[in-house]
Scaffold this active site. Structure first.
Site, PDB file in Angstrom:
ATOM      1  N   SER A   1       0.832  -1.213   0.000  1.00 42.26           N
ATOM      2  CA  SER A   1       0.000   0.000   0.000  1.00 42.26           C
ATOM      3  C   SER A   1       0.866   1.262   0.000  1.00 42.26           C
ATOM      4  CB  SER A   1      -0.989  -0.003   1.170  1.00 42.26           C
ATOM      5  OG  SER A   1      -0.320   0.148   2.391  1.00 42.26           O
TER       6      SER A   1
ATOM      7  N   ILE B   1      15.897  -8.281   7.149  1.00 39.98           N
ATOM      8  CA  ILE B   1      16.911  -7.444   7.790  1.00 39.98           C
ATOM      9  C   ILE B   1      18.130  -7.402   6.868  1.00 39.98           C
ATOM     10  CG2 ILE B   1      18.548  -7.374   9.727  1.00 39.98           C
ATOM     11  CD1 ILE B   1      16.283  -8.357  11.501  1.00 39.98           C
TER      12      ILE B   1
ATOM     13  N   ASN C   1      13.594   4.040   4.647  1.00 37.65           N
ATOM     14  CA  ASN C   1      12.626   3.062   5.170  1.00 37.65           C
ATOM     15  C   ASN C   1      11.503   3.808   5.868  1.00 37.65           C
ATOM     16  OD1 ASN C   1      11.591   0.477   5.959  1.00 37.65           O
ATOM     17  ND2 ASN C   1      12.442   0.811   8.007  1.00 37.65           N
TER      18      ASN C   1
ATOM     19  N   ASP D   1      16.200   0.032  12.406  1.00 35.50           N
ATOM     20  CA  ASP D   1      15.223   1.105  12.662  1.00 35.50           C
ATOM     21  C   ASP D   1      15.798   2.263  13.472  1.00 35.50           C
ATOM     22  OD1 ASP D   1      13.297  -0.430  11.345  1.00 35.50           O
ATOM     23  OD2 ASP D   1      12.669  -1.416  13.193  1.00 35.50           O
TER      24      ASP D   1
ATOM     25  N   GLN E   1      -1.636   7.672   7.547  1.00 34.06           N
ATOM     26  CA  GLN E   1      -0.602   8.715   7.638  1.00 34.06           C
ATOM     27  C   GLN E   1       0.654   8.321   6.867  1.00 34.06           C
ATOM     28  OE1 GLN E   1      -1.052  11.738   8.960  1.00 34.06           O
ATOM     29  NE2 GLN E   1      -3.150  11.008   9.239  1.00 34.06           N
ATOM     30  N   GLU E   2       0.989   7.036   6.918  1.00 33.20           N
ATOM     31  CA  GLU E   2       2.193   6.575   6.210  1.00 33.20           C
ATOM     32  C   GLU E   2       2.103   6.923   4.727  1.00 33.20           C
ATOM     33  OE1 GLU E   2       3.512   2.529   6.812  1.00 33.20           O
ATOM     34  OE2 GLU E   2       2.651   2.489   8.812  1.00 33.20           O
TER      35      GLU E   2
END
Ligand code: GRF
Length: 209
Positions: A15, A94, A109, A147, A175-176
């Site tokens: 998405s 990862i 990211n 992260d 929001q992303e």
């Protein structure tokens, strides 16, 4: 504005990929998406890329004996498109320090929390458990620590008393979709302001002036 070439890595739903494709299509994001690469052959997001006529590649991590071999194949696939930016959009593997070093400062990211809070998985449930009043998403430059690279932009939302991990995840995801394009745009503008240029084909050149 010139459009820096980008490769987008996905593993699933896609998405965020779709939101980036839409922003590019509406001229809200100066980016030349050269390819979408998935480590999962059945990632739904591959269809978003195909519908937008973006080349897709599958580098299935289960087909390699170890991370090193997988990353080598992934690196070769990415480098064939000579991207200036590698965008992780729900990419679930990862990445080793060697891989990150190969693209130093070029991998972005999106993470569903207000970093440095809640790196890793299950961020929405952990945010609820911790009793925070705000939650959100962060776009950051990828470094070899999970992260935790420099944050470019964040989106914040209030945590509501009736929130479940599912409802919170849905509101953060909304929001992303807005945030990722804004952050990529900011990153690209900063790159250009440092005197980096791209020709019409999206090839990166260092300005000599
Ligand atoms: C998003 O929540 C993103 O923050 C995280 O993985 C999820 C990917 O969703 N890294 P989608 O595949 O973009 O729909």
């Amino acid at each position: 504005m010139r459009k820096p070439p980008a490769v987008i890595l996905i593993s699933g739903r896609g998405s965020n990929l779709q939101a980036i494709i839409d922003a590019v299509a509406h001229d809200a994001l100066p980016l030349a998406i050269r390819a979408v690469i998935s480590n999962r052959p059945r990632a739904a997001g591959l269809q978003h890329a195909q519908r937008a006529n973006i080349p897709t590649r599958i580098i299935d991590h289960t087909q390699f004996p170890d991370r090193q071999h997988f990353e080598l194949a992934l690196q070769q696939a990415i480098d064939a498109y000579a991207p200036r930016l590698v965008i992780l959009a729900g990419f679930s593997r990862i990445l080793s320090p060697q891989f990150v070093a190969h693209y130093r400062g070029k991998i972005l990211n999106i993470h569903p929390s207000l970093l440095p809070l809640f790196p890793g998985l299950d961020t929405h449930a952990r945010a609820l458990q911790a009793g925070v009043t705000e939650h959100g998403a962060s776009v950051h430059i990828v470094t070899s620590d999970l992260d935790s690279g420099p944050v470019i932009l964040q989106a914040r939302i209030p945590v509501l008393p009736e929130d479940t991990a599912t409802s919170l995840a849905a509101r953060v995801l909304e929001q992303e979709h807005r945030l990722y394009s804004l952050a990529i745009r900011r990153f690209v503008e900063q790159e250009l302001s440092k005197g980096k240029e791209y020709d019409d084909a999206g090839t990166y050149t260092q300005s000599l002036t």
